[in-house]
Design a protein around this motif. Structure first.
Motif, PDB file in Angstrom:
ATOM      1  N   UNK A 291      49.318   5.703  78.935  1.00 13.54           N
ATOM      2  CA  UNK A 291      49.795   4.765  79.935  1.00 13.54           C
ATOM      3  C   UNK A 291      48.714   4.536  80.990  1.00 13.54           C
ATOM      4  N   UNK A 292      48.747   3.332  81.591  1.00 12.67           N
ATOM      5  CA  UNK A 292      47.762   3.014  82.606  1.00 12.67           C
ATOM      6  C   UNK A 292      47.168   1.639  82.377  1.00 12.67           C
ATOM      7  N   UNK A 293      46.036   1.392  83.006  1.00 11.67           N
ATOM      8  CA  UNK A 293      45.415   0.073  82.925  1.00 11.67           C
ATOM      9  C   UNK A 293      44.528  -0.046  81.688  1.00 11.67           C
ATOM     10  N   UNK A 294      44.597  -1.203  81.051  1.00 11.10           N
ATOM     11  CA  UNK A 294      43.745  -1.482  79.884  1.00 11.10           C
ATOM     12  C   UNK A 294      43.489  -2.978  79.826  1.00 11.10           C
TER      13      UNK A 294
ATOM     14  N   UNK B  29      50.227  -8.375  63.796  1.00  5.30           N
ATOM     15  CA  UNK B  29      48.771  -8.359  63.925  1.00  5.30           C
ATOM     16  C   UNK B  29      48.404  -7.918  65.335  1.00  5.30           C
ATOM     17  N   UNK B  30      47.495  -6.984  65.433  1.00  7.08           N
ATOM     18  CA  UNK B  30      47.010  -6.528  66.728  1.00  7.08           C
ATOM     19  C   UNK B  30      45.493  -6.484  66.755  1.00  7.08           C
ATOM     20  N   UNK B  31      44.955  -6.156  67.924  1.00 10.32           N
ATOM     21  CA  UNK B  31      43.504  -5.973  68.054  1.00 10.32           C
ATOM     22  C   UNK B  31      43.212  -4.644  68.738  1.00 10.32           C
ATOM     23  N   UNK B  32      42.106  -4.054  68.310  1.00 11.48           N
ATOM     24  CA  UNK B  32      41.652  -2.802  68.907  1.00 11.48           C
ATOM     25  C   UNK B  32      41.127  -3.065  70.315  1.00 11.48           C
ATOM     26  N   UNK B  33      41.570  -2.259  71.269  1.00  7.46           N
ATOM     27  CA  UNK B  33      41.114  -2.427  72.658  1.00  7.46           C
ATOM     28  C   UNK B  33      39.612  -2.169  72.783  1.00  7.46           C
ATOM     29  N   UNK B  34      39.091  -1.226  71.998  1.00  2.25           N
ATOM     30  CA  UNK B  34      37.687  -0.846  72.123  1.00  2.25           C
ATOM     31  C   UNK B  34      36.745  -1.846  71.459  1.00  2.25           C
ATOM     32  N   UNK B  35      37.106  -2.308  70.253  1.00  2.52           N
ATOM     33  CA  UNK B  35      36.180  -3.137  69.481  1.00  2.52           C
ATOM     34  C   UNK B  35      36.620  -4.585  69.324  1.00  2.52           C
ATOM     35  N   UNK B  36      37.859  -4.889  69.681  1.00  6.24           N
ATOM     36  CA  UNK B  36      38.474  -6.213  69.487  1.00  6.24           C
ATOM     37  C   UNK B  36      38.708  -6.552  68.012  1.00  6.24           C
TER      38      UNK B  36
ATOM     39  N   UNK C 182      43.262  -6.383  77.709  1.00  5.75           N
ATOM     40  CA  UNK C 182      43.756  -6.965  76.464  1.00  5.75           C
ATOM     41  C   UNK C 182      42.607  -7.660  75.726  1.00  5.75           C
ATOM     42  N   UNK C 183      42.370  -7.316  74.460  1.00  6.05           N
ATOM     43  CA  UNK C 183      41.291  -7.970  73.709  1.00  6.05           C
ATOM     44  C   UNK C 183      41.615  -9.402  73.308  1.00  6.05           C
ATOM     45  N   UNK C 184      42.859  -9.820  73.497  1.00  2.37           N
ATOM     46  CA  UNK C 184      43.251 -11.194  73.176  1.00  2.37           C
ATOM     47  C   UNK C 184      43.008 -12.129  74.365  1.00  2.37           C
ATOM     48  N   UNK C 185      43.664 -11.824  75.503  1.00  2.28           N
ATOM     49  CA  UNK C 185      43.601 -12.732  76.659  1.00  2.28           C
ATOM     50  C   UNK C 185      42.554 -12.320  77.691  1.00  2.28           C
ATOM     51  N   UNK C 186      41.933 -11.127  77.483  1.00  2.00           N
ATOM     52  CA  UNK C 186      40.860 -10.625  78.345  1.00  2.00           C
ATOM     53  C   UNK C 186      41.338 -10.329  79.771  1.00  2.00           C
ATOM     54  N   UNK C 187      42.622 -10.058  79.934  1.00  2.00           N
ATOM     55  CA  UNK C 187      43.158  -9.707  81.252  1.00  2.00           C
ATOM     56  C   UNK C 187      43.464  -8.216  81.316  1.00  2.00           C
ATOM     57  N   UNK C 188      43.392  -7.644  82.514  1.00  2.00           N
ATOM     58  CA  UNK C 188      43.749  -6.241  82.711  1.00  2.00           C
ATOM     59  C   UNK C 188      45.257  -6.120  82.826  1.00  2.00           C
ATOM     60  N   UNK C 189      45.813  -5.146  82.118  1.00  2.00           N
ATOM     61  CA  UNK C 189      47.265  -4.969  82.043  1.00  2.00           C
ATOM     62  C   UNK C 189      47.594  -3.518  82.351  1.00  2.00           C
ATOM     63  N   UNK C 190      48.713  -3.316  83.061  1.00  2.00           N
ATOM     64  CA  UNK C 190      49.195  -1.962  83.320  1.00  2.00           C
ATOM     65  C   UNK C 190      50.273  -1.650  82.282  1.00  2.00           C
TER      66      UNK C 190
ATOM     67  N   UNK D 227      46.261   6.330  70.288  1.00  2.00           N
ATOM     68  CA  UNK D 227      47.551   6.906  69.917  1.00  2.00           C
ATOM     69  C   UNK D 227      48.545   5.884  69.387  1.00  2.00           C
ATOM     70  N   UNK D 228      48.560   4.688  69.972  1.00  2.00           N
ATOM     71  CA  UNK D 228      49.486   3.664  69.482  1.00  2.00           C
ATOM     72  C   UNK D 228      48.775   2.325  69.330  1.00  2.00           C
ATOM     73  N   UNK D 229      49.092   1.658  68.249  1.00  2.00           N
ATOM     74  CA  UNK D 229      48.578   0.308  68.004  1.00  2.00           C
ATOM     75  C   UNK D 229      49.630  -0.734  68.327  1.00  2.00           C
ATOM     76  N   UNK D 230      50.720  -0.304  68.978  1.00  2.00           N
ATOM     77  CA  UNK D 230      51.849  -1.198  69.214  1.00  2.00           C
ATOM     78  C   UNK D 230      52.119  -1.358  70.703  1.00  2.00           C
ATOM     79  N   UNK D 231      51.076  -1.693  71.450  1.00  2.00           N
ATOM     80  CA  UNK D 231      51.235  -1.987  72.877  1.00  2.00           C
ATOM     81  C   UNK D 231      51.248  -3.501  73.050  1.00  2.00           C
TER      82      UNK D 231
END
Length: 348
Positions: A317-320, A225-232, A322-330, A300-304
């Motif tokens: 690649x780069x900073x995004x 199970x994952x979440x979309x970065x844009x819409x959660x 996380x729609x789960x923990x709301x932290x910025x990740x590289x 491009x990938x739903x498996x980050x």
């Protein structure tokens, strides 16, 4: 008029995602349309739907065919067969009228149990309760979808265990016709005052009676199970088991892995239907073949994998965030030489 209660107990676990659950919904529509054309079914048949994944609920109480509207089926993590049996028994206690000294009750209920996997909950006590109290009060027909259903467990519930082969052309369409014919035959028999015994003739091209069954061992699929970065919004990734050849200079051997089979948008109700006490298990990405894009935003990938252990989608690649923990990740992309990493999987 004495009623003929029909209970559909439907596996709505993660492994049913996509085409399987869509066909199940369409099948219910088709069965009800058929019943509405038969005068005996219109008079006697009452239908209920019990869905089970990580939890189980009666999503349609026992209702006459003319008033029945096939529901949208849920999806959740887990295959809680014990919870499904408990929900069925509770619904029978509430809805099925038993005979008394003054009047006859409902006809013996018919139960159709459909599942494609192995139970994930503690189901033994529910099976014991069913066999001791309810098995003689209902006719249970258990159908395993494909070769990965735990037929040995189903055989503990009923002598009427079938295996359904969905690989043939029009298999599901013919299967729905068989279920419809089975219900109509029962309705006609009770309309004539005598309830039929057993099952109608099987289409052996798609349905086989299971006489003996061994417990299943290998897992047929893994889910994430994952979440979309844009819409959660959440999504479900499924991989099916397959063997693939590995060749070296000296020999060839077969390795078991999992190939991508789909990535499906789901809604927040998924978490309500998932067993919160499910076992926390992981799988190494080196066993997974294929990576999907995000079904919501097209990344491009739903498996980050975030450091919080949850999956999300990214485009590069780069900073995004996380729609789960709301932290910025590289994020960076791993090469094949680096090997895989462990990721938390769903309950299947």
């Amino acid at each position: 008029m004495r009623r003929l209660p029909i209970f559909f107990v439907l596996d709505c676990s993660e492994s049913m995602a996509g085409d399987k659950i869509r066909k199940m919904e369409e099948g219910l529509h088709s069965i009800v349309r058929t019943l509405r054309t038969d005068p005996h079914a219109l008079e006697t048949a009452y239908v209920s739907v019990i869905a089970f994944a990580g939890v189980a609920k009666a999503i349609v109480p026992l209702v006459e065919v003319v008033s029945f509207y096939p529901p949208k089926l849920p999806l959740g993590g887990g295959t809680s067969l014990g919870a499904a049996l408990t929900a069925l028994m509770d619904e029978m206690d509430v809805s099925v009228k038993r005979s008394t000294a003054d009047q006859k009750g409902d006809w013996k209920p018919i139960v159709y149990l459909f599942t494609d996997g192995r139970p994930t909950d503690h189901f033994r006590s529910a099976i014991s309760r069913w066999n001791s109290t309810y098995a003689s009060r209902a006719t249970l027909i258990a159908v395993g979808f494909g070769g990965n259903a735990d037929l040995a467990v189903l055989k503990e519930l009923t002598e009427h265990v079938l295996i359904f082969d969905d690989t043939k052309d029009d298999a599901f369409k013919n299967f729905v016709k068989w279920v419809s014919a089975s219900v109509v035959a029962q309705s006609r028999s009770v309309g004539e005052g005598v309830q039929a015994q057993g099952m109608p003739v099987l289409d052996e091209k798609i349905l086989q009676i299971v006489k003996e069954a061994l417990p299943t061992s290998d897992e047929a699929c893994v889910t994430f199970v994952g979440r979309c970065q844009a819409s959660s919004k959440p999504y479900l990734i499924t991989y099916d088991r397959e063997l693939h050849a590995v060749n070296t200079r000296d020999f060839e051997y077969q390795v078991s892995g999992f190939r991508l089979s789909g990535c499906y948008p789901i809604d927040e109700a998924y978490f309500e239907w998932t067993d919160p006490a499910g076992v926390d298990t992981k799988v190494n990405t080196s066993t997974l073949l294929g990576s999907p894009g995000c079904p919501h935003c097209g990344n491009a990938t739903a498996f980050a994998a975030c450091a919080c252990g949850k999956l999300m989608c990214i485009d590069k690649a780069g900073e995004a965030r996380c729609p789960w923990c709301k932290k910025d990740v590289i994020f960076g992309f791993a090469s094949d030489e680096e090997g895989g990493f462990d990721v938390r999987r769903g309950q299947g």
